[in-house]
Every structure is written in C-alpha cells, then in structure tokens.
Design an enzyme around this catalytic site. Structure first.
Site, PDB file in Angstrom:
ATOM      1  N   ASN A  30       4.031  -7.894  -9.340  1.00  0.00           N
ATOM      2  CA  ASN A  30       3.682  -8.952  -8.374  1.00  0.00           C
ATOM      3  C   ASN A  30       4.700  -8.903  -7.234  1.00  0.00           C
ATOM      4  O   ASN A  30       5.668  -8.137  -7.293  1.00  0.00           O
ATOM      5  CB  ASN A  30       3.648 -10.326  -9.045  1.00  0.00           C
ATOM      6  CG  ASN A  30       4.975 -10.675  -9.682  1.00  0.00           C
ATOM      7  OD1 ASN A  30       5.999 -10.769  -8.992  1.00  0.00           O
ATOM      8  ND2 ASN A  30       4.997 -10.825 -10.999  1.00  0.00           N
ATOM      9  N   GLY A  38       1.537  -8.618 -18.994  1.00  0.00           N
ATOM     10  CA  GLY A  38       0.758  -7.374 -18.937  1.00  0.00           C
ATOM     11  C   GLY A  38       1.617  -6.122 -18.917  1.00  0.00           C
ATOM     12  O   GLY A  38       2.629  -6.040 -19.609  1.00  0.00           O
ATOM     13  N   ASP A  40       3.504  -5.039 -16.618  1.00  0.00           N
ATOM     14  CA  ASP A  40       4.813  -5.359 -16.029  1.00  0.00           C
ATOM     15  C   ASP A  40       5.804  -5.762 -17.127  1.00  0.00           C
ATOM     16  O   ASP A  40       6.920  -5.218 -17.220  1.00  0.00           O
ATOM     17  CB  ASP A  40       4.605  -6.511 -15.027  1.00  0.00           C
ATOM     18  CG  ASP A  40       5.729  -6.637 -14.018  1.00  0.00           C
ATOM     19  OD1 ASP A  40       6.665  -5.815 -14.070  1.00  0.00           O
ATOM     20  OD2 ASP A  40       5.658  -7.561 -13.191  1.00  0.00           O
ATOM     21  N   THR A 124      -6.569  -5.076 -12.543  1.00  0.00           N
ATOM     22  CA  THR A 124      -7.755  -5.344 -13.378  1.00  0.00           C
ATOM     23  C   THR A 124      -7.480  -6.269 -14.561  1.00  0.00           C
ATOM     24  O   THR A 124      -8.381  -6.538 -15.355  1.00  0.00           O
ATOM     25  CB  THR A 124      -8.370  -4.036 -13.926  1.00  0.00           C
ATOM     26  OG1 THR A 124      -7.422  -3.416 -14.827  1.00  0.00           O
ATOM     27  CG2 THR A 124      -8.723  -3.079 -12.811  1.00  0.00           C
ATOM     28  N   TYR A 127      -4.913 -10.168 -12.483  1.00  0.00           N
ATOM     29  CA  TYR A 127      -5.357 -10.322 -11.090  1.00  0.00           C
ATOM     30  C   TYR A 127      -6.876 -10.291 -10.927  1.00  0.00           C
ATOM     31  O   TYR A 127      -7.383 -10.498  -9.823  1.00  0.00           O
ATOM     32  CB  TYR A 127      -4.687  -9.285 -10.195  1.00  0.00           C
ATOM     33  CG  TYR A 127      -3.262  -9.658  -9.791  1.00  0.00           C
ATOM     34  CD1 TYR A 127      -2.655 -10.833 -10.242  1.00  0.00           C
ATOM     35  CD2 TYR A 127      -2.519  -8.841  -8.947  1.00  0.00           C
ATOM     36  CE1 TYR A 127      -1.359 -11.175  -9.872  1.00  0.00           C
ATOM     37  CE2 TYR A 127      -1.219  -9.184  -8.564  1.00  0.00           C
ATOM     38  CZ  TYR A 127      -0.648 -10.352  -9.033  1.00  0.00           C
ATOM     39  OH  TYR A 127       0.635 -10.684  -8.650  1.00  0.00           O
TER      40      TYR A 127
HETATM   41  N1  AR6 Z   1      -0.372   0.306 -20.797  1.00  0.00           N
HETATM   42  C1  AR6 Z   1      -1.467   0.547 -20.043  1.00  0.00           C
HETATM   43  N2  AR6 Z   1      -2.267  -0.411 -19.572  1.00  0.00           N
HETATM   44  C2  AR6 Z   1      -1.971  -1.685 -19.888  1.00  0.00           C
HETATM   45  C3  AR6 Z   1      -0.852  -2.046 -20.677  1.00  0.00           C
HETATM   46  C4  AR6 Z   1      -0.028  -0.968 -21.151  1.00  0.00           C
HETATM   47  N3  AR6 Z   1       1.051  -1.199 -21.890  1.00  0.00           N
HETATM   48  N4  AR6 Z   1      -0.819  -3.396 -20.805  1.00  0.00           N
HETATM   49  C5  AR6 Z   1      -1.891  -3.874 -20.125  1.00  0.00           C
HETATM   50  N5  AR6 Z   1      -2.594  -2.860 -19.577  1.00  0.00           N
HETATM   51  P1  AR6 Z   1      -2.090  -6.505 -15.703  1.00  0.00           P
HETATM   52  P2  AR6 Z   1      -2.599  -6.946 -12.828  1.00  0.00           P
HETATM   53  C6  AR6 Z   1      -3.797  -2.901 -18.711  1.00  0.00           C
HETATM   54  O1  AR6 Z   1      -2.494  -7.895 -16.015  1.00  0.00           O
HETATM   55  O2  AR6 Z   1      -4.010  -7.317 -13.086  1.00  0.00           O
HETATM   56  C7  AR6 Z   1       1.720  -9.346 -14.371  1.00  0.00           C
HETATM   57  O3  AR6 Z   1       2.124 -10.576 -14.884  1.00  0.00           O
HETATM   58  C8  AR6 Z   1      -4.627  -4.161 -18.724  1.00  0.00           C
HETATM   59  O4  AR6 Z   1      -5.565  -4.108 -19.793  1.00  0.00           O
HETATM   60  O5  AR6 Z   1      -0.881  -5.949 -16.371  1.00  0.00           O
HETATM   61  O6  AR6 Z   1      -2.304  -6.000 -11.702  1.00  0.00           O
HETATM   62  C9  AR6 Z   1       2.441  -8.997 -13.077  1.00  0.00           C
HETATM   63  O7  AR6 Z   1       3.750  -9.463 -13.054  1.00  0.00           O
HETATM   64  C10 AR6 Z   1      -5.304  -4.125 -17.364  1.00  0.00           C
HETATM   65  O8  AR6 Z   1      -6.492  -3.342 -17.393  1.00  0.00           O
HETATM   66  O9  AR6 Z   1      -1.848  -6.303 -14.118  1.00  0.00           O
HETATM   67  C11 AR6 Z   1       1.582  -9.652 -12.040  1.00  0.00           C
HETATM   68  O10 AR6 Z   1       1.931 -11.013 -11.876  1.00  0.00           O
HETATM   69  C12 AR6 Z   1      -4.303  -3.407 -16.470  1.00  0.00           C
HETATM   70  O11 AR6 Z   1      -3.346  -2.833 -17.372  1.00  0.00           O
HETATM   71  C13 AR6 Z   1       0.190  -9.534 -12.602  1.00  0.00           C
HETATM   72  O12 AR6 Z   1       0.343  -9.448 -14.019  1.00  0.00           O
HETATM   73  C14 AR6 Z   1      -3.594  -4.305 -15.464  1.00  0.00           C
HETATM   74  O13 AR6 Z   1      -3.360  -5.583 -16.029  1.00  0.00           O
HETATM   75  C15 AR6 Z   1      -0.514  -8.291 -12.130  1.00  0.00           C
HETATM   76  O14 AR6 Z   1      -1.830  -8.300 -12.594  1.00  0.00           O
END
Ligand code: AR6
Length: 178
Positions: A30, A38, A40, A124, A127
């Site tokens: 973010n 997630g 991050d 995905t 967000y």
């Molecule tokens: N390895 C691969 N993919 C993953 C993993 C992993 N270990 N964990 C989750 N995913 P998101 P965003 C997938 O929410 O939507 C955070 O709090 C998950 O299933 O991690 O860009 C940040 O600090 C999904 O398809 O990221 C921001 O505030 C994808 O990774 C916010 O979330 C992205 O999910 C960013 O949201």
C-alpha cells in the site's frame, strides 16, 4: 503453464511467493510501504524486521508506482514493492494504474540487473480488483515488456490457490492469441 516470449520465459505457478528463488519478488503493498496483510504481511514476516526498517526510509509510494529494497532473509535478492489501485468501479483509472504498477516493477528489475522476477496478482485481494480483468492487464504488460527486453529471462506469476491459477491460465491463453 510456461510460454516462451522471444528470449524469455513466462511461467504460471501456484504457491507462496515468499518462497520463490528468483532475483526479485514483487510485493502487493500500500502507499505507506509499511506493511499490511495478504502478500505484504507474508513477505515482511519472511524477510524479517530489516525490511520494514528499509521501507521506512522510502517515504511511501504513489498508486501505480513501485520501489525496490533488498530481500534480507528471503531467497530473493530484492523486493519490489508495488502499489496497485483499490478497485471501485473500473472508471477511476484503475486499469492504467494497475498496468503502470506492473510496468514499473519490470523497469526496476531491468535497472537492478534482475534476470528473474516473481509477481503476485496485485490488487486482486484486499483491493478488490476483479481477477480476470486484473490478469488481462498484467499479462498484456508483461508480454509486451518481454517482447522488447531480453534482459529479464524469467517471469514467474505466482497464484496462491487453484481457482486463481485456473483463471490466470485461461486469461494468459486469451492474451497470447490476441
Ligand atoms: N503468495 C502469493 N500470493 C498470495 C499470497 C502469498 N503468500 N498471499 C496472498 N496472495 P493482497 P492487494 C494472493 O490482498 O489486493 C495488504 O494489506 C491473494 O490471494 O495481498 O494488492 C497491503 O498492505 C490475492 O490474489 O494484495 C495493502 O494494504 C493477491 O495475492 C493491500 O493488502 C493479492 O492480495 C493490497 O491489496
């Protein structure tokens, strides 16, 4: 699934991106760049507290941009922290911002001599970006970049679960036939 684009390989994989043995892994961060849930959260846990310490020096990042750090305890030498858009209705520049985030990651990888890079599906999760739409944007940018830049030899696109993998496999086939 693996495809060849000029001298480079684009590979879809299922698993946990923190375990990737590549030069750089991309974080779905973010604007604060100070961690979150997630991917991050998982990346910061795996890399250790030094990653957050370096992130504090970066003064955040605008949506659609990305910044690079070291990887610390990760196998990856670098983490590229990308800030994808929060999805509202698709009419607030979300497609362009998401494309820009992917492009900036690839440019940073080239600039830092990273021959291999792993991406998560940015935006995905928390967000809320519809997965199919996000995948189409991601693959268009990656394929176009690899067509023009041979220095990145391997792009791995890492999906967390089987459903996401299946969606991305289908969309990649569509993008390649465009
Ligand atoms: N390895 C691969 N993919 C993953 C993993 C992993 N270990 N964990 C989750 N995913 P998101 P965003 C997938 O929410 O939507 C955070 O709090 C998950 O299933 O991690 O860009 C940040 O600090 C999904 O398809 O990221 C921001 O505030 C994808 O990774 C916010 O979330 C992205 O999910 C960013 O949201």
């Amino acid at each position: 699934m693996q495809v060849q684009i000029n001298e480079s390989t684009l590979e879809l994989a299922q698993g946990d991106i923190t375990r990737e043995d590549v030069d750089a892994i991309v974080n779905a961060a973010n604007r604060s760049l100070l961690g979150g849930g997630g991917v991050d959260g998982a990346i910061h846990r795996a890399a250790g507290p030094e990653l957050l310490a370096e992130c504090r020096t970066l003064n955040g990042c605008e949506t659609g941009g990305a910044k690079i750090t070291r990887g610390y305890k990760l196998k990856a030498r670098h983490v590229i922290h990308a800030v994808g858009p929060v999805y509202h209705d698709g009419k607030r520049d979300e497609p362009a911002l998401l494309a820009n985030a992917y492009r900036t990651c690839l440019e940073l990888a080239s600039q830092h001599a990273c021959a291999s890079i792993a991406f998560p599906a940015i935006s995905t999760g928390v967000y809320g970006y519809p997965m199919e739409d996000a995948a189409r944007i991601a693959f268009r940018v990656i394929v176009e970049y690899l067509e023009q830049h041979s220095e990145i030899k391997l792009v791995r696109y890492v999906l967390y679960d089987a459903r996401a993998f299946a969606v991305h496999e289908r969309v990649l086939e569509q993008v390649l036939s465009e």
